[in-house]
Structures are given as C-alpha cells and as structure tokens.
Design a protein around this motif. Structure first.
Motif, PDB file in Angstrom:
ATOM      1  N   ARG A   1       0.833  -1.196   0.000  1.00  0.00           N
ATOM      2  CA  ARG A   1       0.000   0.000   0.000  1.00  0.00           C
ATOM      3  C   ARG A   1       0.870   1.249   0.000  1.00  0.00           C
ATOM      4  N   GLN A   2       0.282   2.321  -0.493  1.00  0.00           N
ATOM      5  CA  GLN A   2       0.981   3.595  -0.515  1.00  0.00           C
ATOM      6  C   GLN A   2       0.015   4.692  -0.122  1.00  0.00           C
ATOM      7  N   ALA A   3       0.314   5.318   0.993  1.00  0.00           N
ATOM      8  CA  ALA A   3      -0.481   6.437   1.477  1.00  0.00           C
ATOM      9  C   ALA A   3       0.056   7.737   0.867  1.00  0.00           C
ATOM     10  N   PRO A   4      -0.773   8.770   0.831  1.00  0.00           N
ATOM     11  CA  PRO A   4      -0.330  10.045   0.251  1.00  0.00           C
ATOM     12  C   PRO A   4       0.934  10.559   0.935  1.00  0.00           C
ATOM     13  N   GLY A   5       1.921  10.897   0.129  1.00  0.00           N
ATOM     14  CA  GLY A   5       3.153  11.448   0.657  1.00  0.00           C
ATOM     15  C   GLY A   5       4.094  10.435   1.284  1.00  0.00           C
ATOM     16  N   LYS A   6       3.745   9.161   1.189  1.00  0.00           N
ATOM     17  CA  LYS A   6       4.586   8.128   1.801  1.00  0.00           C
ATOM     18  C   LYS A   6       5.049   7.126   0.756  1.00  0.00           C
ATOM     19  N   GLU A   7       6.054   6.351   1.128  1.00  0.00           N
ATOM     20  CA  GLU A   7       6.551   5.325   0.232  1.00  0.00           C
ATOM     21  C   GLU A   7       5.631   4.097   0.276  1.00  0.00           C
ATOM     22  N   ARG A   8       5.714   3.315  -0.779  1.00  0.00           N
ATOM     23  CA  ARG A   8       4.962   2.066  -0.804  1.00  0.00           C
ATOM     24  C   ARG A   8       5.479   1.149   0.288  1.00  0.00           C
ATOM     25  N   GLU A   9       4.555   0.494   1.001  1.00  0.00           N
ATOM     26  CA  GLU A   9       4.968  -0.387   2.086  1.00  0.00           C
ATOM     27  C   GLU A   9       4.337  -1.767   1.960  1.00  0.00           C
ATOM     28  N   PHE A  10       5.030  -2.705   2.495  1.00  0.00           N
ATOM     29  CA  PHE A  10       4.605  -4.106   2.491  1.00  0.00           C
ATOM     30  C   PHE A  10       3.407  -4.304   3.406  1.00  0.00           C
ATOM     31  N   VAL A  11       2.436  -5.090   2.949  1.00  0.00           N
ATOM     32  CA  VAL A  11       1.279  -5.444   3.774  1.00  0.00           C
ATOM     33  C   VAL A  11       1.300  -6.936   4.077  1.00  0.00           C
ATOM     34  N   ALA A  12       1.287  -7.763   3.040  1.00  0.00           N
ATOM     35  CA  ALA A  12       1.229  -9.211   3.246  1.00  0.00           C
ATOM     36  C   ALA A  12       1.669  -9.926   1.983  1.00  0.00           C
ATOM     37  N   VAL A  13       2.167 -11.143   2.167  1.00  0.00           N
ATOM     38  CA  VAL A  13       2.577 -12.001   1.060  1.00  0.00           C
ATOM     39  C   VAL A  13       2.112 -13.417   1.346  1.00  0.00           C
ATOM     40  N   ILE A  14       1.710 -14.102   0.291  1.00  0.00           N
ATOM     41  CA  ILE A  14       1.415 -15.522   0.390  1.00  0.00           C
ATOM     42  C   ILE A  14       2.238 -16.240  -0.674  1.00  0.00           C
ATOM     43  N   SER A  15       2.955 -17.255  -0.213  1.00  0.00           N
ATOM     44  CA  SER A  15       3.829 -18.024  -1.098  1.00  0.00           C
ATOM     45  C   SER A  15       3.685 -19.479  -0.720  1.00  0.00           C
ATOM     46  N   GLY A  16       3.103 -20.268  -1.625  1.00  0.00           N
ATOM     47  CA  GLY A  16       2.778 -21.635  -1.261  1.00  0.00           C
ATOM     48  C   GLY A  16       1.788 -21.613  -0.117  1.00  0.00           C
ATOM     49  N   SER A  17       2.094 -22.282   0.954  1.00  0.00           N
ATOM     50  CA  SER A  17       1.219 -22.301   2.126  1.00  0.00           C
ATOM     51  C   SER A  17       1.672 -21.314   3.198  1.00  0.00           C
ATOM     52  N   ASN A  18       2.675 -20.532   2.876  1.00  0.00           N
ATOM     53  CA  ASN A  18       3.225 -19.591   3.853  1.00  0.00           C
ATOM     54  C   ASN A  18       2.623 -18.199   3.682  1.00  0.00           C
ATOM     55  N   ARG A  19       2.333 -17.582   4.798  1.00  0.00           N
ATOM     56  CA  ARG A  19       1.800 -16.220   4.801  1.00  0.00           C
ATOM     57  C   ARG A  19       2.671 -15.346   5.682  1.00  0.00           C
ATOM     58  N   TYR A  20       2.908 -14.144   5.231  1.00  0.00           N
ATOM     59  CA  TYR A  20       3.715 -13.204   5.985  1.00  0.00           C
ATOM     60  C   TYR A  20       2.984 -11.867   6.021  1.00  0.00           C
ATOM     61  N   TYR A  21       3.049 -11.206   7.174  1.00  0.00           N
ATOM     62  CA  TYR A  21       2.348  -9.948   7.349  1.00  0.00           C
ATOM     63  C   TYR A  21       3.278  -8.896   7.949  1.00  0.00           C
ATOM     64  N   ALA A  22       2.987  -7.653   7.602  1.00  0.00           N
ATOM     65  CA  ALA A  22       3.616  -6.571   8.325  1.00  0.00           C
ATOM     66  C   ALA A  22       3.110  -6.611   9.761  1.00  0.00           C
ATOM     67  N   ASP A  23       3.967  -6.265  10.698  1.00  0.00           N
ATOM     68  CA  ASP A  23       3.610  -6.393  12.120  1.00  0.00           C
ATOM     69  C   ASP A  23       2.323  -5.669  12.459  1.00  0.00           C
ATOM     70  N   SER A  24       2.118  -4.503  11.890  1.00  0.00           N
ATOM     71  CA  SER A  24       0.945  -3.694  12.248  1.00  0.00           C
ATOM     72  C   SER A  24      -0.360  -4.277  11.699  1.00  0.00           C
ATOM     73  N   MET A  25      -0.275  -5.244  10.792  1.00  0.00           N
ATOM     74  CA  MET A  25      -1.462  -5.847  10.194  1.00  0.00           C
ATOM     75  C   MET A  25      -1.793  -7.214  10.775  1.00  0.00           C
ATOM     76  N   LYS A  26      -0.867  -7.787  11.512  1.00  0.00           N
ATOM     77  CA  LYS A  26      -1.091  -9.129  12.043  1.00  0.00           C
ATOM     78  C   LYS A  26      -2.331  -9.168  12.924  1.00  0.00           C
ATOM     79  N   GLY A  27      -3.145 -10.170  12.708  1.00  0.00           N
ATOM     80  CA  GLY A  27      -4.353 -10.338  13.500  1.00  0.00           C
ATOM     81  C   GLY A  27      -5.568  -9.603  12.961  1.00  0.00           C
ATOM     82  N   ARG A  28      -5.340  -8.657  12.059  1.00  0.00           N
ATOM     83  CA  ARG A  28      -6.468  -7.916  11.498  1.00  0.00           C
ATOM     84  C   ARG A  28      -6.613  -8.146   9.999  1.00  0.00           C
ATOM     85  N   PHE A  29      -5.526  -8.396   9.305  1.00  0.00           N
ATOM     86  CA  PHE A  29      -5.549  -8.633   7.863  1.00  0.00           C
ATOM     87  C   PHE A  29      -5.260 -10.105   7.590  1.00  0.00           C
ATOM     88  N   THR A  30      -5.910 -10.634   6.566  1.00  0.00           N
ATOM     89  CA  THR A  30      -5.673 -12.011   6.156  1.00  0.00           C
ATOM     90  C   THR A  30      -5.523 -12.068   4.643  1.00  0.00           C
TER      91      THR A  30
END
Length: 120
Positions: free
Chosen positions: A38-67
């Motif tokens: 995601r990219q907010a106004p005036g900010k750099e693009r930032e990582f939210v989440a990735v899924i690769s095979g059966s593995n999922r990775y989240y940015a710390d601030s999104m864990k538990g709220r984003f899937t």
C-alpha cells in the motif's frame, strides 16, 4: 508475464472491514508468490502481506487484522481487512513474483491499485 487487476476498494468507517480482490492473468498462477502493498499520500509504498505456497507473511501492524488468501483454481488473491483504522487509508496494490519476491521487489509485477479510504 502476469497481469493483475485489483478490486474491492472503497470508503469504510473506522472499525469496519473490506475485502480486496486481485485477478491475475497468465499461466502457472500457483507458482507465483502474491502480495499486497500500500501507498499512502506522501509516503513510500509499504509491504502489507505475502502468500507463497502455504506460507503467509504480514507486516507487524497488520497481524491479526488482515488475512491474505488465494484461490489458485480461479487465479485470485484476496486481502481481508478487519478493524480498519484511518491510517490504513492508501492505494492498495497487488503484486506477483515468480516463486518469491526479491528483497527490493524488483522482480514484481504490479496492478494499478485500488483506493481504500477509512473515515474516522
């Protein structure tokens, strides 16, 4: 090569939910790592989440709220966002990379983005 089209963005009140979708064209979809950024106004693009095979990775601030999830039969990837906060307001981009993303995401294909606005 893969083409990506996001949908599902919109305006939601704080505390609400949205589900973003990303439709991918091309072959061998299941072999791609898929991600959301995601990219907010005036900010750099930032990582939210990735899924690769059966593995999922989240940015710390999104864990538990984003899937993040995917449907390989339909070439779709989703981002379910719950308990949204105003600071989540941004353009959300879907990305794909063959097998895995490089550290600087230089091997990624990108969608055009979908706007998410969270009102307070």
């Amino acid at each position: 090569q893969v083409q990506l089209v996001e949908s599902g963005g919109g305006l939601v009140q704080a505390g609400g939910s949205l589900r973003l979708s990303c439709a991918a064209s091309g072959r061998s979809f299941s072999s791609y790592a898929m991600g959301w950024f995601r990219q907010a106004p005036g900010k750099e693009r930032e990582f939210v989440a990735v899924i690769s095979g059966s593995n999922r990775y989240y940015a710390d601030s999104m864990k538990g709220r984003f899937t993040i999830s995917r449907d390989n039969a339909r070439n779709l990837v989703y981002l379910q966002m719950n308990s949204l906060k105003p600071e989540a307001t941004a353009v959300y981009y879907c990305a794909a990379a063959w097998n895995t993303f490089s550290r600087d995401y230089s091997n990624a294909y990108w969608g055009q983005g979908t706007q998410v606005t969270v009102s307070s």
